[in-house]
Motif scaffolding. Structure first.
Motif, PDB file in Angstrom:
ATOM      1  N   PHE A 218      -6.388   6.181  -0.063  1.00 35.38           N
ATOM      2  CA  PHE A 218      -5.939   4.840   0.310  1.00 35.38           C
ATOM      3  C   PHE A 218      -6.129   4.557   1.805  1.00 35.38           C
ATOM      4  N   THR A 219      -6.531   5.568   2.574  1.00 40.99           N
ATOM      5  CA  THR A 219      -6.663   5.381   4.014  1.00 40.99           C
ATOM      6  C   THR A 219      -7.869   4.512   4.342  1.00 40.99           C
ATOM      7  N   ASN A 220      -7.652   3.498   5.188  1.00 40.57           N
ATOM      8  CA  ASN A 220      -8.724   2.601   5.651  1.00 40.57           C
ATOM      9  C   ASN A 220      -9.419   1.876   4.501  1.00 40.57           C
ATOM     10  N   THR A 221      -8.653   1.443   3.509  1.00 45.53           N
ATOM     11  CA  THR A 221      -9.223   0.660   2.416  1.00 45.53           C
ATOM     12  C   THR A 221      -8.557  -0.717   2.384  1.00 45.53           C
ATOM     13  N   ASN A 222      -9.315  -1.714   1.921  1.00 42.33           N
ATOM     14  CA  ASN A 222      -8.823  -3.085   1.901  1.00 42.33           C
ATOM     15  C   ASN A 222      -8.695  -3.651   0.494  1.00 42.33           C
ATOM     16  N   SER A 223      -9.247  -2.957  -0.495  1.00 41.18           N
ATOM     17  CA  SER A 223      -9.228  -3.487  -1.856  1.00 41.18           C
ATOM     18  C   SER A 223      -9.312  -2.331  -2.840  1.00 41.18           C
ATOM     19  N   ARG A 224      -9.112  -2.657  -4.108  1.00 43.51           N
ATOM     20  CA  ARG A 224      -9.205  -1.611  -5.125  1.00 43.51           C
ATOM     21  C   ARG A 224     -10.631  -1.076  -5.220  1.00 43.51           C
TER      22      ARG A 224
ATOM     23  N   VAL B 148      -3.957   3.660  -9.832  1.00 46.47           N
ATOM     24  CA  VAL B 148      -2.872   2.884  -9.223  1.00 46.47           C
ATOM     25  C   VAL B 148      -3.422   1.692  -8.457  1.00 46.47           C
ATOM     26  N   ALA B 149      -4.554   1.875  -7.756  1.00 42.16           N
ATOM     27  CA  ALA B 149      -5.148   0.768  -6.998  1.00 42.16           C
ATOM     28  C   ALA B 149      -5.523  -0.398  -7.904  1.00 42.16           C
ATOM     29  N   PHE B 150      -5.879  -0.088  -9.165  1.00 42.93           N
ATOM     30  CA  PHE B 150      -6.290  -1.135 -10.102  1.00 42.93           C
ATOM     31  C   PHE B 150      -5.115  -1.721 -10.889  1.00 42.93           C
ATOM     32  N   ILE B 151      -3.971  -1.026 -10.910  1.00 48.05           N
ATOM     33  CA  ILE B 151      -2.867  -1.468 -11.765  1.00 48.05           C
ATOM     34  C   ILE B 151      -1.666  -1.974 -10.962  1.00 48.05           C
ATOM     35  N   VAL B 152      -1.287  -1.274  -9.915  1.00 49.58           N
ATOM     36  CA  VAL B 152      -0.083  -1.599  -9.144  1.00 49.58           C
ATOM     37  C   VAL B 152      -0.469  -2.427  -7.920  1.00 49.58           C
ATOM     38  N   PHE B 153       0.035  -3.655  -7.847  1.00 48.93           N
ATOM     39  CA  PHE B 153      -0.292  -4.561  -6.740  1.00 48.93           C
ATOM     40  C   PHE B 153      -1.793  -4.533  -6.422  1.00 48.93           C
TER      41      PHE B 153
ATOM     42  N   SER C 211       0.832  -1.200   0.000  1.00 49.24           N
ATOM     43  CA  SER C 211       0.000   0.000   0.000  1.00 49.24           C
ATOM     44  C   SER C 211       0.872   1.259   0.000  1.00 49.24           C
ATOM     45  N   ALA C 212       1.987   1.222   0.750  1.00 55.86           N
ATOM     46  CA  ALA C 212       2.895   2.376   0.774  1.00 55.86           C
ATOM     47  C   ALA C 212       3.447   2.661  -0.626  1.00 55.86           C
ATOM     48  N   LEU C 213       3.789   1.594  -1.350  1.00 59.30           N
ATOM     49  CA  LEU C 213       4.283   1.771  -2.719  1.00 59.30           C
ATOM     50  C   LEU C 213       3.186   2.336  -3.626  1.00 59.30           C
ATOM     51  N   GLN C 214       1.966   1.835  -3.448  1.00 56.03           N
ATOM     52  CA  GLN C 214       0.840   2.353  -4.227  1.00 56.03           C
ATOM     53  C   GLN C 214       0.633   3.848  -3.964  1.00 56.03           C
ATOM     54  N   ILE C 215       0.650   4.226  -2.687  1.00 55.30           N
ATOM     55  CA  ILE C 215       0.421   5.625  -2.320  1.00 55.30           C
ATOM     56  C   ILE C 215       1.500   6.520  -2.917  1.00 55.30           C
ATOM     57  N   THR C 216       2.755   6.064  -2.876  1.00 55.04           N
ATOM     58  CA  THR C 216       3.855   6.873  -3.406  1.00 55.04           C
ATOM     59  C   THR C 216       3.723   7.056  -4.916  1.00 55.04           C
ATOM     60  N   ILE C 217       3.407   5.977  -5.623  1.00 56.14           N
ATOM     61  CA  ILE C 217       3.255   6.074  -7.085  1.00 56.14           C
ATOM     62  C   ILE C 217       2.067   6.959  -7.430  1.00 56.14           C
TER      63      ILE C 217
END
Length: 679
Positions: free
Chosen positions: A394-400, A497-502, A360-366
Motif C-alpha cells: 500500500f506504500t506510495n499507491t493512489n488507487s487499487r 482489500v484494495a478492491f473491496i474495502v474503501f 488507507s490505514a484501515l485498508q492496511i490493518t484489514i
C-alpha cells in the motif's frame, strides 16, 4: 568532429538519475548499514556480546532511516530519528513482554500497524515514526528477545539512528544548490538524448511511428527532470518572481526556455525532420554552421522545414544558455541565489474517513489481519513475511490499480530474486569474504532502483536474504518456498482489500488528477483574460506541467497487462492529447503579451474555456474513446509568428480531439493553422 563528443559520461548518468538523488539515497542506505553493522560487531567482539535482535534492528532501522526520514533540514531529521528510536524501543519492549502470550502479541501487532499507518496524517514525521514502529515490532516478534536482553537489544536502534544521521548530515548531506546544479546538468543530458534521436531520424530522412513514440518518451523524461529542477529554485512565498533581475528568476527563465525549445523541436520534427547537418551543429555548438542555417532559415520560412530549422536554432541557443548557467553555477555554487525560508503553515488534520490516509490505514490493518490469519496457517514461525508484504504493497499507491501492480511487482521480484539468490548462495557457501561484498552491492542496487522499479528492488533484497541465510547456515529450499508462499499471501491480501474495502478506483484517481489539470488550464486562460503576463503566466503553465505528470501516473494502471481495461494504444493516444495541450499552454504563456482588450484572443479564450467546461465533467471517460489516427497535415506550424493566437487555437484543437464528433473536428489542426496564417 565527432557526433557524440559533447555527450559526457557524467551527462549520461545525470540524464538517467536527475540530481544523482537515487545514487545518493542508495549510498546513504548502504553506508549506514555497513557502518552500523561494523560498530555493532566491534561492540559484540570487544565490549559485550550482543543478541541477534540488536543486529537485525540495526540493519532494518538503517534502511528506514535512509528511506523513510524525509523532513527538511538536519535538525528536523534528527528529531524524527530520535522519536523513531524511542518508538522502536517501546514496541520491541512490548513485543518481548508479550512473547508468552502469542495471540495477544499478534493482536497488539495489528494495533501497531493501525497506529503506524494512521500516523501518516501527521506528515513526513508521522510516516517515518510509523515505519520505525512497524518494522521494529516485526523484528521484535521475529527474534523474540527475552526481557533481560532488552538493554543490549536497544544498542542496535541507537547505533543505527546515530550513524544514519551522521551519514546524511556529514558524509552525504542535503544541499539544494548542489542538487539544483545537478538537476540542470540532467536537463542538459536529456536534451542531448533528444538531439541524438533527432540526429538519427535526420540521418534516415523519415520519421516512423516508433520514432514518434520514442521522442514522446524522451519528452516525458525531460519534463520529469525539469519539474525536479524547478523545485530546487527558491521562489517567493507567493510563488511568482517579482522581476527578471532576480538571479533565481533569470535561472527560471533559462530553464523554461530550454524546456520549451526542446518540446518545440520535437513537435516540429514530427511535421518535417530537421537537416542532419543542423542537428550535428547544435550538438557540437558549431557557431559557423549555425550562422549558415540562420541565414537559410529566412529563405525557407514558408516551407515546412523552415519552422523546424528555426526550432532547432532556438534549441541550440537555449542549450548554450543553459550550459552557460551550469558553468556559472559550477564556479559560484549559485551563491548569489538566496534561500527562501520555509513558511509553510501546518493545516488542520482531518481525522474522519473522508481523509484518504485514514481510509488507507484501515485498508492496511484489514489486509494485515487477513495476511496474518492465512500466514499462520502456513507457518507459525514465518507468518511475518505475509504481514510485511500486505503492509508494504500500500506504500506510495493512489488507487487499487496501483496496489495491484505493486503487489504483482513484489511477488515477481521475490520469486526471481530467490531463484538467483539460491544459486549465488550455493556457489558462495563457506565463502563469506565473497558473499558479504556481493550482499553489499545488492543492497546498493536495490535502493538505487527503488524509485524506478519496485520489482527490481525486491529482486535484489531477496538475493541479499538468500546470501544471509546461506552465511548463517539456515538456507533450505523449504525455507525459500515458504517465503514465496507467505509473500504471495500478503500480496493477495493487500490486493483483495484494495478492491473491496474503501476501493479507490483507478478511474477515480484519474478523475481527480484530470480535474486538477483542467482547473490549472482554466486558471491560465482566466489569467490571460485578465491581462496578466510574464512570470505569473509562466508559473501557471508550470502548474499545468505538474498536473500533467499526475495524470500520467494516475493513468498508468489502465494500460497495464493485468488490467481488465487494457487499452494501451488508447491510453497513449489520450495522454498525447493532454501532452499537446500542456505544450501549447507553455507556448501561450511565453508569447502572450498583448492587452486584454484584443477581441480575437478573448474570443479564442472564451471558446477554449467552453471546451474545458464541456470536457472536465466527463472526467476519465476520454481515455475510453476510440479515435481514428490523426491525419498528418501538410502544413507547418508557424511557431515563430503569432504564438499566442496559435497557442489558443491549438489548445482548442487538442481539447476537441478528446471527444470527437464522428471523428470530424470542426476546430481541426489544419484549420487552426490556416486561420493563424490569415489575419
Amino acid at each position: 568532429m565527432h557526433l557524440f563528443s559533447g555527450f559526457q559520461a557524467r551527462d549520461c548518468l545525470l540524464a538517467n538519475d536527475p540530481a544523482l538523488s537515487r545514487l545518493r539515497m542508495a549510498l546513504r542506505v548502504t553506508l549506514t548499514i555497513v557502518f552500523s553493522f561494523l560498530i555493532l560487531l566491534a561492540i559484540h567482539m570487544f565490549i559485550l556480546p550482543l543478541p541477534t535482535a540488536a543486529f537485525g534492528l540495526g540493519i532494518v532501522l538503517s534502511i528506514e532511516g535512509g528511506v523513510a526520514v524525509r523532513d527538511k533540514g538536519n535538525s528536523r531529521q534528527l528529531v524524527t530519528r530520535l522519536f523513531g528510536c524511542v518508538a522502536s524501543l517501546a514496541v520491541v519492549g512490548i513485543a518481548a513482554g508479550l512473547e508468552d502470550r502469542r495471540l495477544l502479541s499478534d493482536l497488539v501487532f495489528l494495533v501497531v500497524i493501525a497506529l503506524a499507518s494512521a500516523g501518516r496524517v501527521f506528515g513526513p514525521r508521522g510516516f517515518a515514526i510509523g515505519m520505525f514502529a512497524f518494522t521494529s515490532y516485526f523484528m521484535g516478534a521475529y527474534f523474540r528477545p527475552p526481557l533481560a536482553e532488552l538493554p543490549e537489544v536497544a544498542i542496535g536502534p541507537v547505533v543505527a539512528v546515530l550513524v544514519g544521521h551522521l551519514v546524511r548530515a556529514v558524509l552525504l548531506p542535503d544541499d539544494w544548490r548542489r542538487d539544483l546544479l545537478r538537476s540542470l546538468e540532467s536537463v542538459r543530458g536529456r536534451i542531448n538524448q533528444i538531439l541524438f534521436k533527432l540526429a538519427a531520424i535526420a540521418g534516415g530522412g523519415e520519421i516512423g511511428e516508433a520514432d514518434r513514440q520514442e521522442l514522446r518518451q524522451l519528452e516525458d523524461r525531460l519534463k520529469e527532470v525539469v519539474l525536479m529542477a524547478e523545485t530546487f529554485i527558491p521562489r517567493p512565498p507567493a510563488g511568482v518572481f517579482d522581476a527578471a533581475a532576480d538571479p533565481a528568476a533569470e535561472l527560471a527563465i533559462r530553464l523554461f526556455d530550454a524546456h520549451l525549445a526542446a518540446e518545440s523541436a520535437i513537435v516540429l520534427s514530427f511535421q518535417s525532420p530537421p537537416p542532419f547537418a543542423l542537428v550535428h551543429a547544435v550538438i557540437e555548438a558549431d557557431a559557423a554552421e549555425l550562422a549558415r542555417f540562420e541565414g537559410m532559415a529566412d529563405a525557407i520560412r514558408d516551407q515546412p522545414q523552415g519552422e523546424t530549422v528555426r526550432a532547432l536554432l532556438w534549441l541550440g541557443e537555449a542549450r548554450q544558455q543553459l550550459t552557460q548557467v551550469i558553468a556559472e553555477g559550477q564556479d559560484s555554487g549559485f551563491s548569489e541565489i538566496d534561500a527562501i525560508k520555509d513558511t509553510a503553515q501546518s493545516q488542520a488534520i482531518d481525522f474522519s474517513l473522508a481523509n484518504p490516509l485514514l481510509r488507507s490505514a484501515l485498508q492496511i490493518t484489514i489486509a494485515s489481519a487477513i495476511a496474518m490469519s492465512f500466514g499462520l496457517l502456513l507457518s507459525r514461525e514465518r507468518w511475518f513475511w505475509a504481514v510485511l508484504a500486505s503492509f508494504l504493497v500500500f506504500t506510495n499507491t493512489n488507487s487499487r490499480g496501483d496496489t495491484a501492480m505493486r503487489a504483482l511487482s513484489r511477488s515477481l521480484g521475490t520469486v526471481f530474486g530467490i531463484a538467483i539468490g539460491l544459486v549465488l548462495a550455493t556457489l558462495m557457501s563457506g565463502e563469506p569474504a565473497i558473499a558479504i561484498p556481493v550482499a553489499a552491492v545488492c543492497i546498493f542496487l536495490a535502493f538505487y532502483f527503488l524509485q524506478v522499479s519496485y520489482a527490481t528492488m525486491t529482486f535484489f533484497i531477496s538475493i541479499v536474504l538468500c546470501l544471509v541465510y546461506g552465511m548463517t547456515g539456515v538456507l533450505t529450499l523449504d525455507l525459500l518456498k515458504l517465503r514465496i508462499g507467505e509473500t504471495m499471501i500478503g500480496a493477495a491480501a493487500g490486493t483483495a482489500v484494495a478492491f473491496i474495502v474503501f476501493p479507490t478506483r483507478t478511474r477515480g484517481a484519474l478523475d481527480s488528477a484530470l480535474a486538477r489539470w483542467f482547473q490549472a488550464l482554466r486558471d491560465l486562460l482566466g489569467a490571460l483574460g485578465e491581462g496578466k503576463s510574464g512570470f505569473e503566466l509562466m508559473a501557471l503553465s508550470q502548474k499545468i506541467d505538474a498536473c500533467y505528470r499526475d495524470v500520467t501516473v494516475a493513468a498508468r494502471p489502465l494500460g497495464s497487462s493485468w488490467s481488465v481495461v487494457t487499452r494501451p494504444g488508447q491510453i497513449r493516444q489520450t495522454l498525447a492529447i493532454f501532452l499537446s495541450c500542456t505544450y501549447w499552454a507553455r507556448i501561450l504563456a511565453k508569447n502572450y503579451d498583448v492587452p486584454a482588450a484584443a477581441d480575437i484572443l478573448n474570443r479564442l479564450i472564451a471558446a477554449d474555456l467552453a471546451l474545458i467546461d464541456n470536457a472536465a465533467p466527463r472526467g476519465s471517460s476520454c481515455f475510453l474513446i476510440k479515435r481514428k489516427a490523426s491525419r498528418t497535415t501538410g502544413r507547418h506550424l508557424p511557431l515563430s509568428r503569432e504564438g499566442a493566437r496559435l497557442g489558443l487555437e491549438m489548445i482548442g484543437s487538442a481539447l476537441e480531439r478528446l471527444y470527437p464528433q464522428a471523428d470530424v473536428l470542426p476546430f481541426a489542426t489544419g484549420e487552426a493553422i490556416a486561420r493563424s496564417k490569415q489575419g
